[in-house]
Design a protein around this motif. Sequence first.
Motif, PDB file in Angstrom:
ATOM      1  N   GLN A   6       0.400  -1.215   0.184  1.00  0.00           N
ATOM      2  CA  GLN A   6      -0.126  -0.266  -0.082  1.00  0.00           C
ATOM      3  C   GLN A   6       1.108   1.490  -0.244  1.00  0.00           C
ATOM      4  OE1 GLN A   6      -2.589  -0.703   3.312  1.00  0.00           O
ATOM      5  NE2 GLN A   6      -4.446  -1.920   2.195  1.00  0.00           N
ATOM      6  N   ILE A   7       2.162   1.337   0.470  1.00  0.00           N
ATOM      7  CA  ILE A   7       2.915   2.977   0.368  1.00  0.00           C
ATOM      8  C   ILE A   7       3.430   2.478  -0.646  1.00  0.00           C
ATOM      9  CG2 ILE A   7       5.232   3.338   1.758  1.00  0.00           C
ATOM     10  CD1 ILE A   7       3.974   2.025   4.818  1.00  0.00           C
ATOM     11  N   LEU A   8       3.649   1.644  -1.601  1.00  0.00           N
ATOM     12  CA  LEU A   8       4.527   1.652  -2.257  1.00  0.00           C
ATOM     13  C   LEU A   8       3.662   2.112  -3.166  1.00  0.00           C
ATOM     14  CD1 LEU A   8       7.008   0.744  -4.232  1.00  0.00           C
ATOM     15  CD2 LEU A   8       6.089  -1.268  -4.598  1.00  0.00           C
ATOM     16  N   VAL A   9       2.176   1.855  -3.726  1.00  0.00           N
ATOM     17  CA  VAL A   9       1.133   1.855  -4.544  1.00  0.00           C
ATOM     18  C   VAL A   9       1.212   3.470  -4.263  1.00  0.00           C
ATOM     19  CG1 VAL A   9      -0.925   1.683  -4.981  1.00  0.00           C
ATOM     20  CG2 VAL A   9       0.430  -0.400  -4.932  1.00  0.00           C
ATOM     21  N   ARG A  10       0.921   3.775  -3.362  1.00  0.00           N
ATOM     22  CA  ARG A  10       0.035   5.340  -3.001  1.00  0.00           C
ATOM     23  C   ARG A  10       2.398   6.429  -3.137  1.00  0.00           C
ATOM     24  NH1 ARG A  10      -2.504   5.428   3.394  1.00  0.00           N
ATOM     25  NH2 ARG A  10      -4.245   3.882   1.983  1.00  0.00           N
ATOM     26  N   ARG A  11       3.223   6.118  -3.073  1.00  0.00           N
ATOM     27  CA  ARG A  11       3.874   6.769  -3.373  1.00  0.00           C
ATOM     28  C   ARG A  11       4.214   6.797  -4.592  1.00  0.00           C
ATOM     29  NH1 ARG A  11       9.741   5.690   0.362  1.00  0.00           N
ATOM     30  NH2 ARG A  11       8.940   6.684   2.227  1.00  0.00           N
ATOM     31  N   PHE A  12       3.734   6.194  -5.197  1.00  0.00           N
ATOM     32  CA  PHE A  12       3.838   5.808  -6.625  1.00  0.00           C
ATOM     33  C   PHE A  12       2.690   7.043  -7.150  1.00  0.00           C
ATOM     34  CE2 PHE A  12       1.994   3.855 -11.201  1.00  0.00           C
ATOM     35  CZ  PHE A  12       2.959   4.476 -11.960  1.00  0.00           C
ATOM     36  N   VAL A  13       1.721   6.317  -6.499  1.00  0.00           N
ATOM     37  CA  VAL A  13       0.482   7.567  -7.209  1.00  0.00           C
ATOM     38  C   VAL A  13       0.790   9.125  -7.006  1.00  0.00           C
ATOM     39  CG1 VAL A  13      -1.615   8.109  -6.552  1.00  0.00           C
ATOM     40  CG2 VAL A  13      -1.322   5.958  -6.870  1.00  0.00           C
ATOM     41  N   LEU A  14       1.664   8.986  -5.684  1.00  0.00           N
ATOM     42  CA  LEU A  14       1.761  10.375  -5.878  1.00  0.00           C
ATOM     43  C   LEU A  14       3.229  11.171  -6.511  1.00  0.00           C
ATOM     44  CD1 LEU A  14       2.069  13.084  -3.706  1.00  0.00           C
ATOM     45  CD2 LEU A  14       3.677  11.666  -2.736  1.00  0.00           C
ATOM     46  N   VAL A  15       4.194  10.129  -6.794  1.00  0.00           N
ATOM     47  CA  VAL A  15       5.159  10.896  -7.896  1.00  0.00           C
ATOM     48  C   VAL A  15       4.321  10.993  -8.895  1.00  0.00           C
ATOM     49  CG1 VAL A  15       7.001   9.987  -9.169  1.00  0.00           C
ATOM     50  CG2 VAL A  15       6.740   9.698  -6.069  1.00  0.00           C
ATOM     51  N   ALA A  16       3.580  10.190  -9.902  1.00  0.00           N
ATOM     52  CA  ALA A  16       2.919  10.142 -10.598  1.00  0.00           C
ATOM     53  C   ALA A  16       2.144  11.485 -10.927  1.00  0.00           C
ATOM     54  CB  ALA A  16       1.836   9.056 -11.270  1.00  0.00           C
ATOM     55  N   SER A  17       1.360  12.009  -9.950  1.00  0.00           N
ATOM     56  CA  SER A  17       0.281  12.777  -9.927  1.00  0.00           C
ATOM     57  C   SER A  17       1.319  13.971  -9.805  1.00  0.00           C
ATOM     58  CB  SER A  17      -0.654  13.187  -8.325  1.00  0.00           C
ATOM     59  OG  SER A  17      -1.058  11.809  -8.418  1.00  0.00           O
ATOM     60  N   VAL A  18       2.698  14.356  -8.946  1.00  0.00           N
ATOM     61  CA  VAL A  18       3.237  15.364  -8.924  1.00  0.00           C
ATOM     62  C   VAL A  18       3.496  15.802 -10.650  1.00  0.00           C
ATOM     63  CG1 VAL A  18       5.636  16.199  -8.425  1.00  0.00           C
ATOM     64  CG2 VAL A  18       3.547  15.840  -7.337  1.00  0.00           C
ATOM     65  N   ALA A  19       3.844  14.572 -11.371  1.00  0.00           N
ATOM     66  CA  ALA A  19       5.469  14.380 -12.976  1.00  0.00           C
ATOM     67  C   ALA A  19       4.460  15.283 -13.494  1.00  0.00           C
ATOM     68  CB  ALA A  19       5.312  13.289 -12.724  1.00  0.00           C
ATOM     69  N   ALA A  20       2.911  14.654 -13.222  1.00  0.00           N
ATOM     70  CA  ALA A  20       1.693  15.445 -14.269  1.00  0.00           C
ATOM     71  C   ALA A  20       1.502  16.742 -14.005  1.00  0.00           C
ATOM     72  CB  ALA A  20       0.867  14.751 -14.122  1.00  0.00           C
ATOM     73  N   ALA A  21       1.390  17.103 -12.935  1.00  0.00           N
ATOM     74  CA  ALA A  21       0.900  18.348 -12.201  1.00  0.00           C
ATOM     75  C   ALA A  21       1.793  18.911 -13.104  1.00  0.00           C
ATOM     76  CB  ALA A  21       0.645  18.653 -11.360  1.00  0.00           C
ATOM     77  N   LEU A  22       3.391  18.636 -12.861  1.00  0.00           N
ATOM     78  CA  LEU A  22       4.490  19.721 -13.563  1.00  0.00           C
ATOM     79  C   LEU A  22       4.772  19.676 -15.155  1.00  0.00           C
ATOM     80  CD1 LEU A  22       6.791  18.905 -10.588  1.00  0.00           C
ATOM     81  CD2 LEU A  22       6.039  21.481 -11.115  1.00  0.00           C
ATOM     82  N   SER A  23       4.023  19.127 -15.347  1.00  0.00           N
ATOM     83  CA  SER A  23       4.700  18.443 -17.091  1.00  0.00           C
ATOM     84  C   SER A  23       3.186  19.855 -17.755  1.00  0.00           C
ATOM     85  CB  SER A  23       4.390  17.224 -17.619  1.00  0.00           C
ATOM     86  OG  SER A  23       2.832  16.847 -17.357  1.00  0.00           O
ATOM     87  N   ALA A  24       2.033  19.467 -17.344  1.00  0.00           N
ATOM     88  CA  ALA A  24       1.378  21.121 -17.513  1.00  0.00           C
ATOM     89  C   ALA A  24       1.244  20.680 -19.148  1.00  0.00           C
ATOM     90  CB  ALA A  24       1.668  22.413 -17.000  1.00  0.00           C
ATOM     91  N   CYS A  25       0.833  19.697 -20.457  1.00  0.00           N
ATOM     92  CA  CYS A  25       1.241  19.318 -21.405  1.00  0.00           C
ATOM     93  C   CYS A  25       1.988  19.952 -22.141  1.00  0.00           C
ATOM     94  CB  CYS A  25      -0.159  19.910 -21.794  1.00  0.00           C
ATOM     95  SG  CYS A  25      -0.714  21.813 -21.763  1.00  0.00           S
ATOM     96  N   GLY A  26       2.897  20.685 -21.486  1.00  0.00           N
ATOM     97  CA  GLY A  26       4.384  21.100 -22.530  1.00  0.00           C
ATOM     98  C   GLY A  26       3.901  21.827 -23.235  1.00  0.00           C
ATOM     99  N   GLN A  27       2.694  22.466 -23.187  1.00  0.00           N
ATOM    100  CA  GLN A  27       2.525  23.771 -23.786  1.00  0.00           C
ATOM    101  C   GLN A  27       3.477  24.937 -23.441  1.00  0.00           C
ATOM    102  OE1 GLN A  27       1.323  24.109 -26.429  1.00  0.00           O
ATOM    103  NE2 GLN A  27       0.801  21.839 -26.670  1.00  0.00           N
TER     104      GLN A  27
END
Length: 56
Positions: A6-27
């Motif tokens: 559960q901790i591993l999955v939560r970390r993965f989801v958190l890291v993926a969410s932060v990466a998606a938010a920071l990428s901001a579709c690349g425009q």
Amino acid sequence: MLKAFQILVRRFVLVASVAAALSACGQRGPLYLPSSAAVPAVTPAPATPVPSSVAP
């Protein structure tokens, strides 16, 4: 063991969410309308009602 998973999955989801938010579709650069879309749209004239004496 389940708790570690559960901790591993939560970390993965958190890291993926932060990466998606920071990428901001690349425009980059300012947002703008293309020159062809800058022409204002023409609105049609309002419909006139048909007199009741002409209606079938």
